[in-house]
Each structure stands twice: as C-alpha cells, then as structure tokens.
Design an enzyme around this catalytic site. Structure first.
Site, mmCIF file in Angstrom:
data_model
loop_
_atom_site.group_PDB
_atom_site.id
_atom_site.type_symbol
_atom_site.label_atom_id
_atom_site.label_comp_id
_atom_site.label_asym_id
_atom_site.label_seq_id
_atom_site.Cartn_x
_atom_site.Cartn_y
_atom_site.Cartn_z
ATOM 1 N N ASP A 115 14.440 8.412 -1.553
ATOM 2 C CA ASP A 115 14.206 9.395 -2.616
ATOM 3 C C ASP A 115 12.913 10.189 -2.447
ATOM 4 O O ASP A 115 12.404 10.756 -3.396
ATOM 5 C CB ASP A 115 14.150 8.647 -3.955
ATOM 6 C CG ASP A 115 13.075 7.552 -3.961
ATOM 7 O OD1 ASP A 115 12.287 7.480 -3.010
ATOM 8 O OD2 ASP A 115 13.040 6.769 -4.943
ATOM 9 N N GLU A 137 20.462 3.836 1.075
ATOM 10 C CA GLU A 137 19.925 3.479 -0.252
ATOM 11 C C GLU A 137 20.327 4.535 -1.293
ATOM 12 O O GLU A 137 19.510 5.112 -2.010
ATOM 13 C CB GLU A 137 18.406 3.285 -0.236
ATOM 14 C CG GLU A 137 17.876 2.436 -1.395
ATOM 15 C CD GLU A 137 16.349 2.388 -1.431
ATOM 16 O OE1 GLU A 137 15.705 3.412 -1.691
ATOM 17 O OE2 GLU A 137 15.804 1.298 -1.198
ATOM 18 N N GLU A 197 11.164 11.052 -7.919
ATOM 19 C CA GLU A 197 12.162 10.404 -7.053
ATOM 20 C C GLU A 197 13.556 10.332 -7.660
ATOM 21 O O GLU A 197 14.555 10.395 -6.942
ATOM 22 C CB GLU A 197 11.678 8.996 -6.675
ATOM 23 C CG GLU A 197 10.494 8.979 -5.718
ATOM 24 C CD GLU A 197 9.144 9.192 -6.393
ATOM 25 O OE1 GLU A 197 9.100 9.300 -7.645
ATOM 26 O OE2 GLU A 197 8.125 9.265 -5.684
ATOM 27 N N HIS A 255 0.971 2.784 -6.782
ATOM 28 C CA HIS A 255 0.815 4.145 -6.229
ATOM 29 C C HIS A 255 1.607 5.222 -6.935
ATOM 30 O O HIS A 255 1.528 6.392 -6.592
ATOM 31 C CB HIS A 255 1.237 4.155 -4.751
ATOM 32 C CG HIS A 255 2.712 3.992 -4.565
ATOM 33 N ND1 HIS A 255 3.599 5.036 -4.681
ATOM 34 C CD2 HIS A 255 3.465 2.907 -4.295
ATOM 35 C CE1 HIS A 255 4.829 4.588 -4.486
ATOM 36 N NE2 HIS A 255 4.780 3.303 -4.258
ATOM 37 N N ARG A 287 3.195 8.242 -8.820
ATOM 38 C CA ARG A 287 2.633 9.478 -9.381
ATOM 39 C C ARG A 287 2.683 9.473 -10.915
ATOM 40 O O ARG A 287 1.763 9.959 -11.561
ATOM 41 C CB ARG A 287 3.402 10.704 -8.860
ATOM 42 C CG ARG A 287 2.937 11.145 -7.484
ATOM 43 C CD ARG A 287 3.695 12.382 -6.997
ATOM 44 N NE ARG A 287 3.385 12.623 -5.590
ATOM 45 C CZ ARG A 287 2.525 13.550 -5.158
ATOM 46 N NH1 ARG A 287 1.904 14.345 -5.997
ATOM 47 N NH2 ARG A 287 2.300 13.694 -3.863
ATOM 48 N N HIS A 306 -3.356 1.719 -1.776
ATOM 49 C CA HIS A 306 -2.643 2.880 -1.203
ATOM 50 C C HIS A 306 -3.661 3.978 -0.878
ATOM 51 O O HIS A 306 -4.670 4.120 -1.575
ATOM 52 C CB HIS A 306 -1.639 3.353 -2.259
ATOM 53 C CG HIS A 306 -0.598 4.311 -1.778
ATOM 54 N ND1 HIS A 306 -0.858 5.629 -1.501
ATOM 55 C CD2 HIS A 306 0.732 4.150 -1.546
ATOM 56 C CE1 HIS A 306 0.261 6.237 -1.117
ATOM 57 N NE2 HIS A 306 1.250 5.351 -1.131
HETATM 58 C C1 UD1 Z 1 5.216 9.045 -1.451
HETATM 59 C C2 UD1 Z 1 6.576 9.332 -2.063
HETATM 60 C C3 UD1 Z 1 6.976 8.187 -2.979
HETATM 61 C C4 UD1 Z 1 6.884 6.851 -2.268
HETATM 62 C C5 UD1 Z 1 5.496 6.677 -1.679
HETATM 63 C C6 UD1 Z 1 5.424 5.418 -0.877
HETATM 64 C C7 UD1 Z 1 7.242 11.643 -2.606
HETATM 65 C C8 UD1 Z 1 7.176 12.746 -3.573
HETATM 66 N N1 UD1 Z 1 6.517 10.559 -2.874
HETATM 67 O O1 UD1 Z 1 4.262 9.035 -2.513
HETATM 68 O O2 UD1 Z 1 8.320 8.384 -3.390
HETATM 69 O O3 UD1 Z 1 7.138 5.830 -3.200
HETATM 70 O O4 UD1 Z 1 5.212 7.783 -0.805
HETATM 71 O O5 UD1 Z 1 4.113 5.028 -0.584
HETATM 72 O O6 UD1 Z 1 7.926 11.753 -1.621
HETATM 73 N N2 UD1 Z 1 -2.237 9.447 2.144
HETATM 74 C C9 UD1 Z 1 -3.037 9.238 3.260
HETATM 75 N N3 UD1 Z 1 -2.510 8.545 4.312
HETATM 76 C C10 UD1 Z 1 -1.268 8.030 4.320
HETATM 77 C C11 UD1 Z 1 -0.473 8.222 3.169
HETATM 78 C C12 UD1 Z 1 -0.970 8.932 2.102
HETATM 79 O O7 UD1 Z 1 -4.172 9.670 3.307
HETATM 80 O O8 UD1 Z 1 -0.873 7.400 5.306
HETATM 81 C C13 UD1 Z 1 -2.766 10.225 1.000
HETATM 82 C C14 UD1 Z 1 -2.929 11.726 1.316
HETATM 83 O O9 UD1 Z 1 -4.048 12.217 0.670
HETATM 84 C C15 UD1 Z 1 -1.654 12.315 0.702
HETATM 85 C C16 UD1 Z 1 -1.500 11.457 -0.529
HETATM 86 O O10 UD1 Z 1 -1.868 10.131 -0.114
HETATM 87 O O11 UD1 Z 1 -1.756 13.680 0.394
HETATM 88 C C17 UD1 Z 1 -0.159 11.474 -1.175
HETATM 89 O O12 UD1 Z 1 0.904 11.227 -0.259
HETATM 90 P P1 UD1 Z 1 2.417 11.602 -0.709
HETATM 91 O O13 UD1 Z 1 3.342 11.189 0.365
HETATM 92 O O14 UD1 Z 1 2.493 13.024 -1.158
HETATM 93 O O15 UD1 Z 1 2.640 10.755 -2.011
HETATM 94 P P2 UD1 Z 1 2.708 9.226 -2.290
HETATM 95 O O16 UD1 Z 1 2.077 9.047 -3.606
HETATM 96 O O17 UD1 Z 1 2.218 8.464 -1.128
HETATM 97 N N1 UDP Z 2 3.791 -2.506 2.210
HETATM 98 C C1 UDP Z 2 3.059 -2.697 3.365
HETATM 99 N N2 UDP Z 2 1.690 -2.770 3.273
HETATM 100 C C2 UDP Z 2 1.035 -2.656 2.094
HETATM 101 C C3 UDP Z 2 1.788 -2.451 0.915
HETATM 102 C C4 UDP Z 2 3.172 -2.381 1.008
HETATM 103 O O1 UDP Z 2 3.620 -2.817 4.450
HETATM 104 O O2 UDP Z 2 -0.204 -2.740 2.091
HETATM 105 C C5 UDP Z 2 5.260 -2.402 2.314
HETATM 106 C C6 UDP Z 2 6.052 -3.304 1.403
HETATM 107 O O3 UDP Z 2 6.349 -4.506 2.044
HETATM 108 C C7 UDP Z 2 7.305 -2.497 1.120
HETATM 109 C C8 UDP Z 2 6.850 -1.051 1.264
HETATM 110 O O4 UDP Z 2 5.588 -1.092 1.918
HETATM 111 O O5 UDP Z 2 8.310 -2.714 2.106
HETATM 112 C C9 UDP Z 2 6.717 -0.400 -0.077
HETATM 113 O O6 UDP Z 2 6.092 0.832 0.068
HETATM 114 P P1 UDP Z 2 5.452 1.591 -1.151
HETATM 115 O O7 UDP Z 2 5.129 0.639 -2.235
HETATM 116 O O8 UDP Z 2 4.378 2.449 -0.590
HETATM 117 O O9 UDP Z 2 6.624 2.599 -1.588
HETATM 118 P P2 UDP Z 2 7.900 2.436 -2.542
HETATM 119 O O10 UDP Z 2 8.703 1.277 -2.073
HETATM 120 O O11 UDP Z 2 7.402 2.293 -3.938
HETATM 121 O O12 UDP Z 2 8.615 3.736 -2.379
#
Ligand code: UD1
Ligand code: UDP
Length: 379
Positions: free
Chosen positions: A99, A121, A135, A216, A218, A248
């Site tokens: 999603d 999924e 999502e 994490h 939003r 995160h």
């Molecule tokens: C995204 C997904 C969310 C998912 C989550 C898993 C969307 C809209 N959101 O949310 O569905 O549950 O990932 O974790 O698709 N950042 C880093 N390094 C990284 C990752 C993130 O610096 O490796 C920081 C950056 O500043 C980035 C921000 O996190 O801009 C947000 O990342 P983004 O993928 O937009 O949103 P998530 O909240 O991570």
């Molecule tokens: N996870 C990981 N390291 C971490 C935190 C989570 O590998 O420090 C894994 C966790 O086992 C799960 C996935 O990341 O499989 C979940 O990701 P996240 O919570 O970022 O996203 P969501 O599932 O909410 O979309």
C-alpha cells in the site's frame, strides 16, 4: 520452448522489500520466468539493509528518496521514473506489494501501459481512509487495477469479493512476511553472528523485561507521537522494565523521540535494525508496542503480545485471534495496557499464544505457481 515470462518486480520501502524478497528469490530460481527488479528507493538506508541480507542487486534503482519528502513530490517522481523503467524493460507483467506510494505508482504506470499488474498482500481494509493514511486508499487504487489479487487471508479475499472483484482472480496465498521470517530465522540458526549485534544491550538490560517498540505512521505525527513518547517515559520509570526502540529514519519520528526520550537509563533509542537483528529483538521482547503493519503480523507468529498504537487496523486477524490489541496513541491508555500485561500473568498468557493467522511460510511458492498459470494468457 516458450520464452520466459518477463516479470518486473517493483518496491521501494523496507516492508515491501521484506515481503517481496521471498517472491524475487522464487522467481529467480524458476526458469519459466525472467525476473527484473526495480527499486524506487523511496527509502534508501532502510531499503538497502534488506537488499543486503536478501542478496538482491536491483536491475534498476531510481534513488528517489528526498529528506522529509512530501506525498505529492514523491508520487510525481515515482510515476514518471517507474514509467520510464517500464518503457525500457517492457515487462509481460508487473508485481507490486502492499500500500505504499511506490506500489500505487507502480500499478498506475503499468495500467497506463496496459501491462497486467499483480498485487501481493491484496484486500486489506480498515474502511477508514485516514487510518492508515494514505495507505488505505493506495491499496484500494491498486485493487481497482490489479490482474491477480494475492490475498494473505480469507478476510482479505472476502473484502475484495465484496467489492465485486472477479473471484476467479482472487487467491488466498498467506502473507509473504511469514516466508521472510522463516527464511531469516533459518539464516540466523545457521550463522548466529548475523544477529549478535545486540549483545551489549542484552547485557545492559539483563534481568529486565524487554518492551520492543517501533513507530512511524504518518497519521500519528504530532499529537500521536507525543503520546507514544509520554507513555514510554512513564512505563520506563518501572525498574523491572527496559525499552528497546529502533527509531525509524523519518525526521518527524526522530525529533519527537530524541527529544522526549533522551537520557533515560532503561530506554535504548537505536538505529533501524537490519532484519536479522529485528528478528532477534522480537525474540528478546516480552511485549511489542508498535504502529507497524508488518510487526502486527510477525509478533503473533512468535507468540509475542502486540499492542497496536492505532485507532483501527486493516489486519483484524491478530486482534480476532487475541494476540494483538488496539490501544491508540493516548499515553494513559498505552500505560494501562502495558501495565496489565506486565502485572497480570493471566492477561499476558491469554495473549502470548503463538498463533499465525497470516500464513504458513509458503506464500511465495503459491504466488509463483499462480503466475505460471498466466503463461500463454498474457494480453
Ligand atoms: C513509508 C510508507 C508507509 C510504510 C513505511 C514503512 C508511503 C506513503 N508511506 O512511510 O506506508 O508503512 O514507509 O517504513 O508510501 N527516511 C530516511 N531513510 C530511509 C527511509 C526514510 O532518511 O531509509 C526518511 C526521509 O527523510 C524520508 C522520510 O523518512 O523523506 C519519509 O519516508 P517515506 O517513505 O515518505 O515515508 P515513511 O513514513 O517511511
Ligand atoms: N523492521 C526491521 N528493522 C527495524 C524495524 C522493523 O527490519 O528496525 C522490519 C519488521 O520486522 C517488519 C518491517 O520492518 O517486517 C515493518 O516495516 P515498517 O514498520 O517500517 O512498515 P509497515 O509494516 O508499517 O508498513
């Protein structure tokens, strides 16, 4: 012999990578397919952690992540970039998972090219477009375009059929996260050093009851995150408890947690863990406190009670099974629920039953066979 079916697998974030690496492994091992991997790198470091452990080298890497990216800029960049990759690869089919913005844009770019897109999924619904946000709507948009819908559970399949999706295109496969968890557990058993990096923390917190935390979402930014931090501060006053919280990389999470939880003796704020170390944390923890989707699926499989810091969930199976409980983000409620689990053995044991409503670890194999049935039927 017919040419292998060229499948473009698209993902961009940590959870998509975890849930798709079993599918990529299975496709790459099967001569009926040519598997091309495109990562958007919507996440960078957290994606690369998964690619490393899974041994996947992407064929295309869009490297789109920007600090504190907005949904609109992210969406625009993804749609253009993924479309260009599709024009270069010319896949027979496209696979997306879940999603995220990457999944939604991957599906849309495929649809714009009339390339069938298969959804891993599929069918999870909270029926609230702001929880999880964005999502819930991303997943519904993908469902409107998908060719094959790989639903993890009967509940998810039922939701799709209730939306008049052709039942012949909906298949219950289990969730590939269970495949991933089995795979990583076997890797750790064979090479314990893969998950030995928490040894210092384990020594520091020896004898304490570990609460594992991730957060994490939003929709929890602002007030929700403040409530979560306050709950952790309060529960950490107990001398018998220790909190391990891999934070995160989203700056909206880090700011609140770094400011609200700094300097507490029995709270360890640590960097995101790679998958083997997160599996180790799941093992160490007595309770998981999370707003994550994936953790809601993994914790029940390991018999760990999971308190879900959300108002609703699109994964009701864990709640129905009694291994997960929705607690929202109010500090008072979270502390009450944690205290109950810590102090009431009966309440703890009622939740701590290994129960796995999300799959048997063979989802990827089922998905690959269902894809093979499409060979010769491509449009
Ligand atoms: C995204 C997904 C969310 C998912 C989550 C898993 C969307 C809209 N959101 O949310 O569905 O549950 O990932 O974790 O698709 N950042 C880093 N390094 C990284 C990752 C993130 O610096 O490796 C920081 C950056 O500043 C980035 C921000 O996190 O801009 C947000 O990342 P983004 O993928 O937009 O949103 P998530 O909240 O991570
Ligand atoms: N996870 C990981 N390291 C971490 C935190 C989570 O590998 O420090 C894994 C966790 O086992 C799960 C996935 O990341 O499989 C979940 O990701 P996240 O919570 O970022 O996203 P969501 O599932 O909410 O979309």
């Amino acid at each position: 012999m017919t040419a292998p079916l060229r499948i473009l697998v698209i993902f961009g974030t940590r959870p998509e990578a975890i849930k798709l690496f079993p599918v990529v492994h299975a496709l790459k091992a099967d001569p009926r397919f040519e598997c091309v991997v495109c990562v958007s790198a919507q996440h960078r470091q957290m994606l690369d952690q998964v690619l490393d452990i899974a041994g996947i080298v992407p064929d295309h890497d869009l490297d789109v992540m920007q600090p504190d990216q907005t949904l609109d800029a992210l969406t625009a960049n993804l749609l253009v970039g993924l479309g260009q990759v599709m024009d270069a690869v010319r896949p027979d089919r496209v696979i997306v998972q879940g999603d995220t913005a990457t999944a939604m844009c991957g599906a849309l770019a495929a649809y714009y090219r009339k390339v069938p897109v298969d959804h891993v999924e599929a069918g999870l619904r909270s029926y609230n477009i702001y929880h999880p946000w964005p999502e819930e709507v991303n997943r519904k948009i993908i469902g409107a375009m998908a060719s094959l819908h790989f639903a993890p559970t009967e509940t998810a399949a039922g939701a799709l059929k209730a939306e008049a999706v052709d039942p012949a295109r909906v298949h219950v496969t289990g969730n590939t996260v269970i495949d991933a968890l089995h795979w990583v557990t076997a890797r750790i058993a064979a090479a314990p050093a893969l998950a030995s990096g928490l040894a210092d923390l384990e020594a520091r917190f020896a004898g304490k009851r570990i609460i594992g935390v991730t957060s994490h979402r939003r929709e929890n930014f602002g007030e929700g995150m403040e409530g979560i931090a306050e709950a952790i501060r309060t529960i950490a006053r107990r001398p018998d408890v220790a909190v391990i919280f891999p934070v995160h990389l989203n700056p909206n999470v880090r700011k609140v947690m770094n400011e609200g939880l700094a300097g507490l003796d029995n709270v360890a704020l640590i960097e995101p863990l790679d998958y083997p170390h997160f599996a180790r944390l799941l093992d160490l923890a007595e309770i998981m406190l999370t707003d994550s989707g994936g953790v809601q699926e993994e914790a029940p499989a390991l018999g760990k009670p999971v308190l879900v810091m959300r108002e609703t969930t699109e994964r009701p199976e864990g709640v129905a099974a009694g291994t997960a409980k929705l607690v929202g983000t109010s500090a008072a409620t979270i502390v009450t629920e944690l205290s109950t689990l810590l102090d009431d053995k009966g309440a703890y044991e009622a939740m701590a039953r290994a129960h796995n409503p999300f799959g048997d670890g063979h989802a990827a194999a089922r998905i690959v066979e269902l894809l093979a049935n499409e060979i010769g039927h491509e449009t």
